[in-house]
Motif scaffolding. Structure first.
Motif, PDB file in Angstrom:
ATOM      1  N   ARG A  65       8.044  -0.997  -1.712  1.00 37.99           N
ATOM      2  CA  ARG A  65       8.120  -2.097  -2.672  1.00 37.99           C
ATOM      3  C   ARG A  65       9.297  -3.031  -2.366  1.00 37.99           C
TER       4      ARG A  65
ATOM      5  N   PRO B 271       0.864  -5.491  -5.991  1.00 37.77           N
ATOM      6  CA  PRO B 271       1.495  -4.171  -6.171  1.00 37.77           C
ATOM      7  C   PRO B 271       0.567  -2.999  -5.854  1.00 37.77           C
ATOM      8  N   THR B 272       0.121  -2.914  -4.616  1.00 38.11           N
ATOM      9  CA  THR B 272      -0.741  -1.798  -4.205  1.00 38.11           C
ATOM     10  C   THR B 272       0.131  -0.610  -3.813  1.00 38.11           C
ATOM     11  N   ARG B 273      -0.204   0.555  -4.329  1.00 36.42           N
ATOM     12  CA  ARG B 273       0.589   1.758  -4.105  1.00 36.42           C
ATOM     13  C   ARG B 273      -0.089   2.738  -3.148  1.00 36.42           C
ATOM     14  N   SER B 274      -1.290   2.406  -2.719  1.00 39.31           N
ATOM     15  CA  SER B 274      -2.042   3.268  -1.814  1.00 39.31           C
ATOM     16  C   SER B 274      -3.006   2.412  -0.999  1.00 39.31           C
TER      17      SER B 274
ATOM     18  N   ASP C 133      -2.294   9.762  -8.377  1.00 38.96           N
ATOM     19  CA  ASP C 133      -1.343   8.702  -8.749  1.00 38.96           C
ATOM     20  C   ASP C 133       0.098   9.103  -8.429  1.00 38.96           C
ATOM     21  N   GLY C 134       0.285   9.819  -7.316  1.00 37.25           N
ATOM     22  CA  GLY C 134       1.615  10.153  -6.828  1.00 37.25           C
ATOM     23  C   GLY C 134       2.169  11.483  -7.276  1.00 37.25           C
TER      24      GLY C 134
ATOM     25  N   ASN D  53       0.801  -1.227   0.000  1.00 36.92           N
ATOM     26  CA  ASN D  53       0.000   0.000   0.000  1.00 36.92           C
ATOM     27  C   ASN D  53       0.835   1.279   0.000  1.00 36.92           C
ATOM     28  N   ASP D  54       2.058   1.202  -0.536  1.00 42.89           N
ATOM     29  CA  ASP D  54       2.938   2.361  -0.577  1.00 42.89           C
ATOM     30  C   ASP D  54       4.051   2.045  -1.567  1.00 42.89           C
ATOM     31  N   PRO D  55       4.261   2.892  -2.580  1.00 47.15           N
ATOM     32  CA  PRO D  55       5.321   2.587  -3.554  1.00 47.15           C
ATOM     33  C   PRO D  55       6.709   2.543  -2.933  1.00 47.15           C
ATOM     34  N   ASP D  56       6.913   3.280  -1.841  1.00 50.64           N
ATOM     35  CA  ASP D  56       8.228   3.298  -1.205  1.00 50.64           C
ATOM     36  C   ASP D  56       8.531   2.020  -0.441  1.00 50.64           C
TER      37      ASP D  56
END
Length: 548
Positions: free
Chosen positions: A389, A410-413, A473-474, A384-387
């Motif tokens: 990964r 691959p959840t980014r949020s 989207d960031g 839930n966070d791209p950082d």
């Protein structure tokens, strides 16, 4: 040769205690039948002591860089603080309070045998104060016996800290063997109390550190009396039918809490009404809260009302029929979330949440531990966070070496995580579930409303400190001066490409009126779009938005 009770002895104590608990961990886990037969007391004590040892090493490193050495106050204070912030489970939380109680005396003492006796007595008293409903035959009883034996030895003014520590260990060992006669569940199982067993190991390490003679004699885990024929308990990882309360609470909730004394007093009363095994330890504005409840969300919400909860851990005991070693489930979800409310939401959905505090991302070891706590053969990991990964990938790889099949979604949020969790279906094949969850996350555009900390250049122009930034989207897409109008602009931009569902996650302190205004705006401008609102409790970001 006896050693003085100083910073070096505290450092040695930490190392020896960690070694002792490492040796005893599996044996202690195997006899864990009270208060919940969940087979993790030894592991929890080890992890708590590991955090304490790291804090002591950090204290030495800090003084070493300045060309000095820490004093007893610095070392014992670091040990207690490290245990507090790293406390795991009921047993680890009580151990943290025992150390804090010792610190209250030793920070103003001379390290004599008499001071150590007083410190152990204060430790036992403070542990009783921290537990909502103390029960005899547990680690509390063992701690009291250790303190009494230490005080008796210290009454002889010629006794040094080494003799007092050895007396405390001997007193604790004797009391431990009596616990099956004090607590029925232990008597039926034919074992001693697991938490008390761990404390004996820790006190033995203290005696070894001060005496300068290391002994690796294992702690006796079986009761003196023979195993009753109708015990109803089996050890070593097998079912412990009858050893726990099958109708007890379903969740264990633990979190650190920044709050004042008055708020914590109210919190104790509220949590005591929600569940059992309540232990609240700490002080000076920082507390570690532990409770067993059926409503994990309510326990977290109580913390939010009291102050600022973080490092939230919610563990499901495996349903109403809890066992000593909870049965491995087929599949589970582990999700990193930025707020207490989201942690409760994930737990209610059956996931294992890892709640993080702004600026304190979880380490890979913390994610590995969460995967272990899920007790599943297959795990879906939502960073839930791209950082996160790379951190999540490292945790997944480590868990795979332990035999767990892990899929990194691959959840980014957090809103993508909510979407993925909504379509999770343990009944279908692993690969199909991965595809469905990944597709749901990918079909969810995400945005967040944040407050600019300083003047800077962005893709939307120059922002000033205090401006509201709308990131889609960031990337910064909108700069505004007020939360609601900026959020409306962000929603319009996101929905211009279509969408069926809007998810709003309110941050800590954001009133419901904000969500109501945004819902009205969506209904008026985008007729076929539904809106769902969650109270996330995140501090760094006032509003999260998802569009599916």
């Amino acid at each position: 040769m006896p050693h003085p009770l100083d910073a070096a002895a505290v450092r040695s104590w930490c190392g020896l205690a960690l070694e002792a608990l490492g040796r005893e961990r599996e044996r202690i886990d195997a006899i864990n039948v009270y208060p919940v037969a969940d087979g993790d007391t030894g592991t929890n004590l080890y992890l708590t002591l590991e955090s304490a040892a790291r804090a002591v090493e950090a204290a030495f490193d800090g003084h070493g860089s300045a060309g000095t050495t820490p004093g007893l106050t610095d070392a014992i204070g670091a040990m207690a603080h490290g245990a507090l912030i790293g406390a795991r489970g009921n047993s680890g939380t009580i151990l943290a309070q025992l150390l804090r109680g010792m610190t209250e005396v030793l920070t103003a003492a001379d390290g004599s045998g008499d001071a150590l006796g007083q410190a152990l007595r204060r430790a036992a008293a403070s542990a009783y104060e921290a537990v909502a409903h103390p029960v005899e035959g547990t680690v509390l009883t063992v701690a009291t016996a250790a303190a009494d034996a230490a005080a008796t030895c210290a009454a002889d003014r010629t006794a040094g800290p080494a003799e007092v520590a050895r007396a405390a260990h001997d007193g604790a060992s004797a009391a431990l063997q009596a616990t099956p006669g004090q607590l029925a569940v232990l008597g039926r199982a034919g074992v001693v109390d697991a938490g008390g067993c761990g404390l004996v190991a820790v006190l033995g390490a203290l005696a070894d550190a001060l005496c300068g003679e290391v002994s690796a004699t294992p702690v006796a885990v079986r009761a003196d009396a023979p195993l009753p024929q109708a015990a109803g308990c089996e050890l070593a990882g097998r079912a412990a039918d009858g050893c726990g309360d099958p109708d007890g609470p379903a969740f264990e909730v633990i979190y650190l809490l920044e709050a004042g004394d008055a708020a914590v007093a109210r919190l104790r009363d509220r949590l005591d009404g929600l569940g059992d095994s309540l232990v609240v330890v700490g002080g000076d504005g920082l507390w570690n809260v532990h409770v067993h409840v059926d409503d994990a969300g309510a326990a977290v919400e109580a913390g939010i009302e009291a102050g600022r909860p973080y490092r939230i851990q919610i563990t499901h005991f495996g349903g109403a029929a809890r066992v000593k070693e909870p049965a491995m489930t087929a599949r589970a979800v582990v999700a990193v979330v930025p707020g207490a409310g989201l942690a409760g939401l994930c737990a209610q959905a059956g996931a294992t949440p890892v709640a993080v505090r702004p600026g304190e991302p979880p380490a890979s070891g913390e994610l590995v531990q969460a995967i272990r706590q899920a007790r599943a053969r297959e795990v879906m990991l939502l960073p839930n966070d791209p950082d996160l990964r790379h951190t999540a990938a490292a945790a997944a790889e480590q868990a795979r070496t332990e035999g767990v099949r892990v899929a990194l979604i691959p959840t980014r949020s957090a809103v993508q995580g909510i979407a993925a969790l909504a379509v999770h279906e343990p009944g279908r094949s692993f690969d199909e579930d991965v595809v469905a969850m990944t597709a749901a996350a990918g079909a969810t555009r995400y945005a967040e409303l944040a407050v600019a900390e300083r003047q800077s250049w962005t893709m939307a122009g120059v922002c000033q400190a205090g401006d509201i930034l709308g990131l889609i989207d960031g990337d910064v897409a909108v700069i505004g001066s007020d939360l609601v109008p900026t959020a409306m602009t962000v929603l319009d931009r996101m929905l211009s490409a279509g969408g069926e569902m809007v998810t709003l996650v309110l941050g800590a302190g954001v009133p419901d009126a904000v969500a109501e205004r945004l819902e009205r705006h969506v209904r008026a401008r985008h007729l076929a779009v539904d809106t769902v609102v969650y109270h996330g409790g995140q501090h760094a970001v006032p509003l999260l938005i998802g569009v599916e």
